[in-house]
Design a protein around this motif. Structure first.
Motif, PDB file in Angstrom:
ATOM      1  N   GLY A 311       4.455  61.241  85.948  1.00  0.00           N
ATOM      2  CA  GLY A 311       5.574  61.692  85.219  1.00  0.00           C
ATOM      3  C   GLY A 311       5.605  63.329  85.152  1.00  0.00           C
ATOM      4  O   GLY A 311       4.644  63.914  85.188  1.00  0.00           O
ATOM      5  N   HIS A 312       6.870  63.867  84.893  1.00  0.00           N
ATOM      6  CA  HIS A 312       6.873  65.148  84.878  1.00  0.00           C
ATOM      7  C   HIS A 312       6.697  66.145  86.227  1.00  0.00           C
ATOM      8  O   HIS A 312       6.464  65.468  87.164  1.00  0.00           O
ATOM      9  CB  HIS A 312       6.397  65.914  83.626  1.00  0.00           C
ATOM     10  CG  HIS A 312       6.531  64.839  82.585  1.00  0.00           C
ATOM     11  ND1 HIS A 312       7.879  65.064  81.885  1.00  0.00           N
ATOM     12  CD2 HIS A 312       6.081  63.997  81.979  1.00  0.00           C
ATOM     13  CE1 HIS A 312       7.837  64.155  80.627  1.00  0.00           C
ATOM     14  NE2 HIS A 312       6.612  63.542  80.704  1.00  0.00           N
ATOM     15  N   GLY A 313       6.357  67.385  86.268  1.00  0.00           N
ATOM     16  CA  GLY A 313       5.997  68.094  87.388  1.00  0.00           C
ATOM     17  C   GLY A 313       6.699  69.512  87.187  1.00  0.00           C
ATOM     18  O   GLY A 313       7.913  69.567  86.603  1.00  0.00           O
ATOM     19  N   TYR A 326      -1.588  70.324  80.182  1.00  0.00           N
ATOM     20  CA  TYR A 326      -0.352  69.856  80.369  1.00  0.00           C
ATOM     21  C   TYR A 326      -0.400  68.479  80.909  1.00  0.00           C
ATOM     22  O   TYR A 326      -1.042  67.950  81.609  1.00  0.00           O
ATOM     23  CB  TYR A 326       0.441  70.768  81.507  1.00  0.00           C
ATOM     24  CG  TYR A 326       0.678  71.966  81.337  1.00  0.00           C
ATOM     25  CD1 TYR A 326       1.069  72.245  80.066  1.00  0.00           C
ATOM     26  CD2 TYR A 326       0.712  72.938  82.322  1.00  0.00           C
ATOM     27  CE1 TYR A 326       1.653  73.770  79.863  1.00  0.00           C
ATOM     28  CE2 TYR A 326       1.199  74.253  81.875  1.00  0.00           C
ATOM     29  CZ  TYR A 326       1.625  74.747  80.643  1.00  0.00           C
ATOM     30  OH  TYR A 326       1.752  76.110  80.366  1.00  0.00           O
ATOM     31  N   GLU A 327       0.557  67.520  80.132  1.00  0.00           N
ATOM     32  CA  GLU A 327       0.628  66.084  80.682  1.00  0.00           C
ATOM     33  C   GLU A 327       0.710  65.994  82.094  1.00  0.00           C
ATOM     34  O   GLU A 327       0.125  65.187  82.637  1.00  0.00           O
ATOM     35  CB  GLU A 327       1.862  65.776  79.807  1.00  0.00           C
ATOM     36  CG  GLU A 327       2.068  64.210  79.964  1.00  0.00           C
ATOM     37  CD  GLU A 327       3.283  63.623  80.032  1.00  0.00           C
ATOM     38  OE1 GLU A 327       4.101  63.992  78.801  1.00  0.00           O
ATOM     39  OE2 GLU A 327       3.570  62.549  80.223  1.00  0.00           O
ATOM     40  N   LYS A 328       1.812  66.844  82.568  1.00  0.00           N
ATOM     41  CA  LYS A 328       1.882  66.727  84.096  1.00  0.00           C
ATOM     42  C   LYS A 328       0.509  66.674  84.826  1.00  0.00           C
ATOM     43  O   LYS A 328       0.632  65.860  86.061  1.00  0.00           O
ATOM     44  CB  LYS A 328       3.096  67.666  84.611  1.00  0.00           C
ATOM     45  CG  LYS A 328       2.423  69.058  84.635  1.00  0.00           C
ATOM     46  CD  LYS A 328       3.183  70.217  85.305  1.00  0.00           C
ATOM     47  CE  LYS A 328       2.448  71.559  85.171  1.00  0.00           C
ATOM     48  NZ  LYS A 328       3.426  72.513  85.976  1.00  0.00           N
ATOM     49  N   VAL A 380       3.141  56.896  85.182  1.00  0.00           N
ATOM     50  CA  VAL A 380       2.060  57.370  84.166  1.00  0.00           C
ATOM     51  C   VAL A 380       2.597  58.704  83.453  1.00  0.00           C
ATOM     52  O   VAL A 380       2.876  59.580  84.022  1.00  0.00           O
ATOM     53  CB  VAL A 380       0.826  57.744  85.162  1.00  0.00           C
ATOM     54  CG1 VAL A 380      -0.289  58.097  84.256  1.00  0.00           C
ATOM     55  CG2 VAL A 380       0.430  56.362  85.996  1.00  0.00           C
ATOM     56  N   HIS A 381       2.348  58.373  82.124  1.00  0.00           N
ATOM     57  CA  HIS A 381       2.585  59.473  81.173  1.00  0.00           C
ATOM     58  C   HIS A 381       1.279  59.500  80.094  1.00  0.00           C
ATOM     59  O   HIS A 381       0.527  58.585  80.228  1.00  0.00           O
ATOM     60  CB  HIS A 381       3.848  59.290  80.397  1.00  0.00           C
ATOM     61  CG  HIS A 381       5.158  59.223  81.208  1.00  0.00           C
ATOM     62  ND1 HIS A 381       5.845  60.490  81.047  1.00  0.00           N
ATOM     63  CD2 HIS A 381       5.521  58.635  82.311  1.00  0.00           C
ATOM     64  CE1 HIS A 381       6.916  60.343  81.915  1.00  0.00           C
ATOM     65  NE2 HIS A 381       6.776  59.464  82.764  1.00  0.00           N
ATOM     66  N   ALA A 382       1.130  60.803  79.351  1.00  0.00           N
ATOM     67  CA  ALA A 382       0.844  60.647  78.077  1.00  0.00           C
ATOM     68  C   ALA A 382       1.651  61.251  76.922  1.00  0.00           C
ATOM     69  O   ALA A 382       2.547  61.793  76.933  1.00  0.00           O
ATOM     70  CB  ALA A 382      -0.766  61.643  78.148  1.00  0.00           C
ATOM     71  N   ASN A 383       1.362  60.746  75.796  1.00  0.00           N
ATOM     72  CA  ASN A 383       2.029  60.769  74.743  1.00  0.00           C
ATOM     73  C   ASN A 383       1.735  62.211  73.651  1.00  0.00           C
ATOM     74  O   ASN A 383       0.652  62.791  74.046  1.00  0.00           O
ATOM     75  CB  ASN A 383       1.835  59.632  73.907  1.00  0.00           C
ATOM     76  CG  ASN A 383       3.147  59.087  73.348  1.00  0.00           C
ATOM     77  OD1 ASN A 383       4.243  59.886  73.174  1.00  0.00           O
ATOM     78  ND2 ASN A 383       3.260  57.782  73.085  1.00  0.00           N
TER      79      ASN A 383
HETATM   80 ZN   LIG Z   1       5.667  62.025  79.592  1.00  0.00          ZN
END
Ligand SMILES: [Zn+2]
Length: 479
Positions: A311-313, A326-328, A380-383
């Motif tokens: 996810g993201h980037g 950062y989650e990314k 895949v992500h983190a919350n």
């Molecule tokens: Zn996310």
């Protein structure tokens, strides 16, 4: 972004890059029907792995195609005669109308100017593209008979004009070879149609011969690699000790056969797999421990294709953790680890929506999986929560067809993190809604929670989550 915005962008280039109207002396030159093109050459033409890369602006200013550039997604859209091609900076996957093709060389950025492969683009719109390596000149030639052969396979035979061979009725049901690439010791062939590859090992010298019966090169082949007028060419392979090169040709027209030859430096085993439904990928994998005959694979498509989505980037960091992480970066680390593990499985192919810190629109992520006709999609992500106390793992599905996958993946996710089980949940997320295969989104933990954040950025946890994902994928696919 519409044309107006593109013009603004062009203006920006003019302002930012004064005095660079011509390519530097001694660099590659471009001629259209014998006349040198100089407009729009913000930066010099480059030869990258035998693909001649030209500034996008040169195409807009000289060839009369409608060119759009979307800065946000780094996407180039070129339209002409109802045909649309899309290219994304740093990505070899491109599309022609809605078909995915593989470019030999991805579009790239130089001094804020996008360079695109001229052979690929020219040939899409019926230009003949020749490269003279001695004089370093690209010759674009407008065909005398406009090639209105469309993707329906109809010919422009009206009005008594002569039509290039082969005639329509013989090619109507042929498999069309759209592109090839060689990476990670695998030859990948993209094709539309039902040709069953016939693969054999030949010695003296060692090579692997792949014949595609009832197939020919489509008009989207020739993406910068040489495809001579008599339909043969080769792909330079330099980074793999097993392989000295790949050759290809329209080996026969009676019956139609496209032949690929992987020239080996010594005898190698290989595996073959065909995935996809109409648009297919044939992968000849030299990493295999032993050779399996494609004829022995059930339905010739024994392998499954899994798309992993970090996810993201880039500019989109995703959630920012309590200590600023950062989650990314977490998402990408886990996906890369899972991909490395999946690549050791012989019955799974894995494709990543991003393998570095790149920005992608959500629709591009879903579109990639749909175009490839993947079997599974896992994001895949983190919350992050408003309460710093929130902690734990969740797995989301959006369509009923994804529920069973969500249940399996969640079981392994919770085992891997050891965090509290926040359950399998419905979530109306774009990437799991717009995909057409079972698709889930993992929220591994909460970056807004100090304990979760520290855990998620530990190598050990990331390895466990990656291994859990692979276990879940294998259980779901019954591998
Ligand atoms: Zn996310």
């Amino acid at each position: 972004m519409k044309k107006f915005a593109f013009m603004l962008l062009l203006l920006l280039f003019v302002v930012v890059l004064p005095g660079q109207g011509h390519a530097a002396g001694g660099s590659n030159k471009i001629f259209l029907d014998g006349k040198e093109l100089t407009a729009g050459l913000d930066v010099p033409v480059e030869n990258v792995n035998n693909s001649i890369m030209v500034p996008l602006r040169m195409i807009a200013e000289n060839l009369g195609y409608q060119v759009n550039w979307d800065q946000k997604s780094k996407t180039v859209t070129i339209e002409q005669q109802g045909k649309t091609i899309k290219l994304i900076v740093d990505q070899t996957a491109a599309s022609v109308d809605d078909k995915t093709v593989v470019l030999t060389t991805a579009p790239l950025l130089r001094s804020d100017t996008t360079l695109v492969p001229i052979r690929f683009i020219g040939e899409q719109f019926g230009l003949k593209v020749n490269w003279d390596n001695t004089t370093k000149v690209v010759n674009l030639i407008t065909p005398e008979i406009p090639d209105s052969t469309s993707n329906t396979g109809e010919s422009s035979g009206d009005g008594g004009t002569s039509v290039a061979v082969p005639p329509v009725d013989t090619t109507a049901n042929l498999t069309m070879v759209n592109g090839i690439s060689f990476s990670e010791n695998r030859l990948t062939i993209a094709m539309d149609g039902n040709s069953q590859p016939v693969v054999s090992k030949v010695t003296g010298p060692d090579r692997i011969v792949i014949d595609l019966p009832n197939a020919t090169f489509s008009d989207v082949f020739g993406t910068g690699q040489v495809l001579s007028p008599d339909l043969n060419g080769s792909l330079a392979v330099t980074d793999y000790p097993d392989v000295s090169g790949v050759r290809y040709s329209l080996y026969s027209t009676n019956p139609y056969t496209v032949r690929f030859v992987i020239d080996l430096n010594y005898a190698k085993n290989y595996s073959v797999n065909v995935s996809g439904d109409v648009s297919k990928l044939v992968v000849v994998d030299l990493n295999a421990a032993s050779t399996n005959d494609p004829a022995t694979l059930p339905g010739n498509n024994g392998r499954k294709l899994v798309v992993l989505d970090a996810g993201h980037g880039a500019k989109d960091s995703g959630a920012v953790g309590v200590t600023g992480k950062y989650e990314k970066n977490f998402n990408l680390a886990v996906v890369l680890k899972a991909a490395a593990l999946l690549k050791q499985e012989n019955k799974v192919d894995v494709v990543l929506t991003r393998s570095d810190d790149t920005f992608l629109e959500l629709k591009e992520r879903a579109g990639m999986a749909n175009n490839l006709k993947a079997d599974l999609f896992i994001s895949v992500h983190a919350n992050s929560g408003s309460s710093s106390a929130a902690s734990g793992s969740e797995t989301y599905y959006q369509r009923a067809a994804s529920k069973a996958l969500a249940n399996v993946m969640h079981k392994y996710l919770v085992q891997a993190t050891g965090l509290s089980d926040r359950g399998v949940r419905y979530g109306n997320f774009h990437v799991i809604r717009e995909t057409t295969m079972p698709a889930v989104l993992l929220e591994v933990g909460y970056l807004s929670n100090k304990g979760d954040e520290a855990l998620l950025f530990s190598e050990d946890l990331q390895n466990k989550v990656a291994a859990g994902m692979v276990a879940g994928i294998k259980e779901y696919l019954k591998l």
